[in-house]
Design a protein around this motif. Structure first.
Motif, mmCIF file in Angstrom:
data_model
loop_
_atom_site.group_PDB
_atom_site.id
_atom_site.type_symbol
_atom_site.label_atom_id
_atom_site.label_comp_id
_atom_site.label_asym_id
_atom_site.label_seq_id
_atom_site.Cartn_x
_atom_site.Cartn_y
_atom_site.Cartn_z
ATOM 1 N N GLU A 254 -13.548 -17.256 21.861
ATOM 2 C CA GLU A 254 -14.012 -15.873 21.794
ATOM 3 C C GLU A 254 -13.011 -14.945 21.121
ATOM 4 O O GLU A 254 -13.393 -13.971 20.483
ATOM 5 C CB GLU A 254 -14.306 -15.359 23.210
ATOM 6 N N GLY A 330 -21.928 -17.923 13.302
ATOM 7 C CA GLY A 330 -22.624 -17.062 14.263
ATOM 8 C C GLY A 330 -24.102 -17.324 14.412
ATOM 9 O O GLY A 330 -24.881 -16.373 14.507
ATOM 10 N N TRP A 331 -24.510 -18.586 14.406
ATOM 11 C CA TRP A 331 -25.931 -18.905 14.593
ATOM 12 C C TRP A 331 -26.180 -19.163 16.079
ATOM 13 O O TRP A 331 -26.342 -20.303 16.516
ATOM 14 C CB TRP A 331 -26.312 -20.116 13.773
ATOM 15 N N GLU A 332 -26.190 -18.112 16.890
ATOM 16 C CA GLU A 332 -26.295 -18.242 18.338
ATOM 17 C C GLU A 332 -27.767 -18.193 18.733
ATOM 18 O O GLU A 332 -28.398 -17.135 18.696
ATOM 19 C CB GLU A 332 -25.487 -17.139 19.023
ATOM 20 N N THR A 333 -28.315 -19.337 19.115
ATOM 21 C CA THR A 333 -29.722 -19.438 19.475
ATOM 22 C C THR A 333 -29.847 -20.166 20.802
ATOM 23 O O THR A 333 -28.868 -20.669 21.358
ATOM 24 C CB THR A 333 -30.514 -20.205 18.401
ATOM 25 N N SER A 336 -28.415 -23.594 20.910
ATOM 26 C CA SER A 336 -26.959 -23.776 20.972
ATOM 27 C C SER A 336 -26.360 -23.147 22.220
ATOM 28 O O SER A 336 -25.184 -22.782 22.238
ATOM 29 C CB SER A 336 -26.303 -23.175 19.726
ATOM 30 N N GLN A 337 -27.169 -22.994 23.284
ATOM 31 C CA GLN A 337 -26.719 -22.383 24.542
ATOM 32 C C GLN A 337 -26.237 -20.946 24.309
ATOM 33 O O GLN A 337 -25.357 -20.454 25.027
ATOM 34 C CB GLN A 337 -25.584 -23.212 25.170
ATOM 35 N N HIS A 338 -26.781 -20.294 23.290
ATOM 36 C CA HIS A 338 -26.392 -18.923 22.940
ATOM 37 C C HIS A 338 -24.900 -18.818 22.631
ATOM 38 O O HIS A 338 -24.258 -17.810 22.940
ATOM 39 C CB HIS A 338 -26.783 -17.954 24.059
ATOM 40 N N GLN A 339 -24.333 -19.878 22.047
ATOM 41 C CA GLN A 339 -22.952 -19.917 21.593
ATOM 42 C C GLN A 339 -22.945 -20.260 20.110
ATOM 43 O O GLN A 339 -23.932 -20.765 19.570
ATOM 44 C CB GLN A 339 -22.155 -20.968 22.379
ATOM 45 N N PRO A 340 -21.817 -20.000 19.431
ATOM 46 C CA PRO A 340 -21.761 -20.327 18.005
ATOM 47 C C PRO A 340 -21.944 -21.820 17.755
ATOM 48 O O PRO A 340 -21.481 -22.659 18.537
ATOM 49 C CB PRO A 340 -20.350 -19.874 17.593
ATOM 50 N N THR A 383 -23.217 -28.204 18.490
ATOM 51 C CA THR A 383 -23.006 -27.087 19.400
ATOM 52 C C THR A 383 -21.546 -27.045 19.812
ATOM 53 O O THR A 383 -20.837 -28.056 19.786
ATOM 54 C CB THR A 383 -23.888 -27.229 20.642
ATOM 55 N N ASP A 407 -26.296 -30.142 24.831
ATOM 56 C CA ASP A 407 -25.498 -29.999 23.623
ATOM 57 C C ASP A 407 -25.870 -31.132 22.676
ATOM 58 O O ASP A 407 -26.328 -32.200 23.121
ATOM 59 C CB ASP A 407 -24.000 -30.032 23.936
#
Length: 498
Positions: A254, A330-333, A336-340, A383, A407
């Motif tokens: 982060e 920055g493809w947070e979906t 991807s568990q809302h992570q990059p 992921t 993941d």
């Protein structure tokens, strides 16, 4: 030893976590060898001051030229249980019991013995000591082809100076220059045979307690058969040691700033099947971050050895390594568990070797033909949580709940320079599922399937894990040629990791 680890793991202080070490060196001046690789695990079993128990596993492989080819020469393994007793704030008594074995690769040859000994050493600091040393001596029992009855191991480090002290992601960063030496001597009434290493090294300690060393040393093997043929040369190498702080690792992505050695992690496990036992050693390292166009690009290295020991013949080993770069995008979906997501590009190499094969399997050339697989370039998308240290440590809290965390990884690449043809294109699909937590014990499943020369061909693993250890069942197929191995394996085992 692994049973002892399972019994003591719950009682061990979880702040005293495993330490993994990996070393790779090349000979600048040599009498035949080209390079040397080593791997080591130091695993606390029980700590109740002033007495401590540890398990230690070490693998060493020298490589040398054979018919204008660089080949792995011998696999030396050293497993031992060590007991320390603090006698003084700066001195500890050491007692060891273990087993040493060396197997020649792709040709017949083996030696082994049980080893017992005692000695003295400096206390184990969590911080850098100015001087660290130990001397242990003992004897062998139940020897097989070992021309010795006694042994001595000694090592020492003197840190001459420190410099470049700073902080990085909340951890202290510092560097130093030291002089180190190691001695492994075996002998009997007639003569002694030793391996000697001596020289300066640059030491770096950085985020999360990770440590790196660049070493330039005189290396001398004076007829110690555990380490293959004789050598007298100058060895230059790079060594990584890893520790772990769960909270640091989870937060690191982060707020990372460019720096050296932001993260190292590894694993060691052993499992048994109906006619064999299998062990893995793995270490991963993020070497350096470089900021490019508002993105951090990180150089990475991954190294694995997989050993398969069958009752009778067909013992074998695989060495695998990737070198590459990666970057979190920055493809947070929801996928991807809302992570990059992490994008990477690598070079993958794997070599397969027989260990102490029976005479009738060896051709007239004197060596079994080893296997080799290479993928360049290899591209991957995964992921962030595919790399285990980046998973949320709160899943190990003492609670019972469904997790349903997924993941995944996808790779694709181009096959080059392989010993058996599998087309031009390679690829791999991987999926990991953290299913549920039962009082902090996480039930999980993980699978891989590959095409071309990705490694392995297929793997399915399920089990239960805690932050420092796991119990597992695993099916795997590395696709090793039938002249070296005997197909897929299924094992149940125990592992330590960070």
């Amino acid at each position: 030893m692994w049973l002892l680890s399972a019994l003591f793991a719950r009682a061990a202080d979880e702040s005293s976590l495993p330490t993994f070490r990996s070393y790779a060196g090349t000979f600048l001046i040599n009498d035949g060898h080209n390079y040397l690789v080593e791997s080591e695990l130091h695993l606390p079993l029980w700590q109740a001051a002033p007495v401590n128990f540890y398990y230690r596993h070490r693998e060493t492989t020298p490589f040398r030229e054979w018919n204008e080819q660089v080949r792995a020469e011998v696999l030396h393994q050293h497993d031992e249980v060590q007991t320390d007793c603090v006698l003084h704030p700066f001195v500890r008594a050491i007692f060891v019991a273990g087993y040493q074995r060396s197997q020649w690769e792709d040709k017949p040859g083996k030696l082994s013995a049980y080893a017992f000994g005692a000695g003295l050493g400096s206390t184990l600091y969590r911080d850098w000591p100015r001087v660290a040393w130990q001397v242990i001596a003992g004897g062998y029992a139940d020897r097989e082809n070992v021309p010795a009855i006694w042994w001595v191991e000694a090592s020492g480090t003197w840190r001459v100076m420190d410099f470049m002290k700073d902080t990085y992601l909340g951890s202290r960063y510092r560097a130093g220059v030291a002089v180190t030496g190691e001695l492994e001597l075996i002998g009997n009434d007639d003569r002694s045979r030793g391996v000697y290493r001596l020289g300066p090294e640059l030491q770096l300690t950085t985020a999360n307690g990770n440590e790196a060393r660049m070493r330039c040393e005189w290396y001398r093997n004076d007829d110690n058969p555990f380490y293959g043929s004789d050598e007298n040369g100058l060895l230059f190498g790079f060594e990584l040691s890893s520790m772990r702080d769960d909270q640091y690792i989870w937060r690191a992505w982060e707020n990372r700033q460019p720096g050296w050695l932001p993260l190292c992690w590894g694993s060691f496990d052993a499992g048994v099947g109906d006619r064999y036992w299998v062990q893995h050693f793995e270490i991963n390292a993020e070497l350096v971050d470089v900021a490019i166009a508002d993105h951090l690009v990180t150089g990475t290295v991954w190294f694995e050895t997989r050993q398969e020991h069958r009752y009778g013949d067909y013992d074998n080993i695989q060495y695998s390594v990737t070198l590459g770069v990666q970057s979190a995008v920055g493809w947070e979906t929801i996928l991807s568990q809302h992570q990059p997501l992490v994008v990477g590009a690598d070079f993958l190499h794997r070599s397969d070797h027989a260990l102490d094969p029976d005479d009738e399997r060896v051709p007239a050339t004197g060596l079994i033909k080893n296997g080799s697989a290479n993928v360049l370039p290899r591209f991957r998308l995964q992921t962030l949580g595919w790399d285990l240290p980046y998973r949320d440590p709160s899943i190990y809290d003492r609670r019972t709940a469904w997790l349903h965390q997924f993941d995944w990884r996808v790779t694709g690449g181009w096959n080059i320079g392989n010993t058996h043809q599998r087309g031009k294109v390679s690829g791999q699909l991987g999926l990991s599922w953290d299913i549920a937590a039962v009082q902090g014990y996480v039930c999980y499943a993980r699978g891989l399937v590959s095409g071309g020369n990705e490694t392995p061909d297929a793997s399915v693993e399920f089990g239960v894990r805690r932050p420092a250890f796991k119990l597992f069942g695993r099916y795997e197929d590395y696709g090793v040629t039938s002249t070296i191995a005997r197909g897929a394996t299924f094992t149940i085992g125990l592992g330590a990791y960070l």
